[in-house]
Scaffold this motif. Sequence first.
Motif, short mmCIF file in Angstrom:
data_model
loop_
_atom_site.label_atom_id
_atom_site.label_comp_id
_atom_site.label_asym_id
_atom_site.label_seq_id
_atom_site.Cartn_x
_atom_site.Cartn_y
_atom_site.Cartn_z
N VAL A 77 16.06 -6.01 27.61
CA VAL A 77 16.87 -5.47 28.71
C VAL A 77 17.31 -4.05 28.41
CG1 VAL A 77 19.08 -5.72 29.93
CG2 VAL A 77 17.62 -7.72 29.58
N ASN A 78 17.89 -3.83 27.21
CA ASN A 78 18.34 -2.47 26.87
C ASN A 78 17.18 -1.50 26.78
OD1 ASN A 78 21.03 -3.17 26.82
ND2 ASN A 78 21.08 -3.49 24.62
N THR A 124 15.80 -0.71 30.29
CA THR A 124 16.73 0.19 30.99
C THR A 124 16.57 1.62 30.52
OG1 THR A 124 18.31 -1.61 31.28
CG2 THR A 124 19.16 0.62 31.53
N THR A 154 14.91 3.75 33.38
CA THR A 154 15.99 4.46 34.08
C THR A 154 16.87 5.21 33.06
OG1 THR A 154 17.38 2.48 34.05
CG2 THR A 154 16.04 2.85 36.03
N VAL A 181 20.20 6.72 34.31
CA VAL A 181 21.27 5.73 34.52
C VAL A 181 21.94 5.42 33.18
CG1 VAL A 181 21.74 3.33 35.17
CG2 VAL A 181 20.20 4.73 36.57
N MET A 182 21.13 5.21 32.14
CA MET A 182 21.69 4.92 30.83
C MET A 182 22.50 6.11 30.31
SD MET A 182 20.01 3.34 27.41
CE MET A 182 20.36 1.65 27.86
N ARG A 184 25.83 6.03 31.87
CA ARG A 184 26.65 4.95 31.27
C ARG A 184 27.22 5.38 29.93
NH1 ARG A 184 23.02 -0.42 32.11
NH2 ARG A 184 23.23 -0.56 34.36
N GLY A 221 13.81 3.45 24.24
CA GLY A 221 13.41 2.32 25.08
C GLY A 221 12.10 1.70 24.64
#
Length: 129
Positions: free
Chosen positions: A17-18, A21, A25, A28-29, A32, A50
């Motif tokens: 998942v990490n 992400t 994206t 987006v990370m 965050r 990633g």
Amino acid sequence: MDVRTAARRSLAVIRLVNGATALLTPRVMARRLGADPGQPALVYVLRMFGVRTVVIGARLLCPADPDALDRELRTGTFLHASDALAAACAGREGLLPRRMAAAATAISTVNVALTLVARGWPRRLPDVR
């Protein structure tokens, strides 16, 4: 399912998942993390993170053999410990907002614990009565 398998699979899902992400994206990370998502170098670094994270997550789900799995978990312990240290240092030096640095440190610390449990730690000590 035993505890070791559950820990290994949980760690694999967290990594997938990490990693996905960060790979798919990265802006987006970056947001965050409290960073400027417009920095091309940051997008590049997040995508590299990633790819690494997706690969090691997938290797935990499909281990070639017990020795390969043990190597993956030993390597993962080192990787996640260094990630936790890097996040803590980034927070202390003001390179990441404290809250994001604390979250990243906590996630990596949980990942260290999962690698240790998946490897069978703590081993039961012999009874010395």
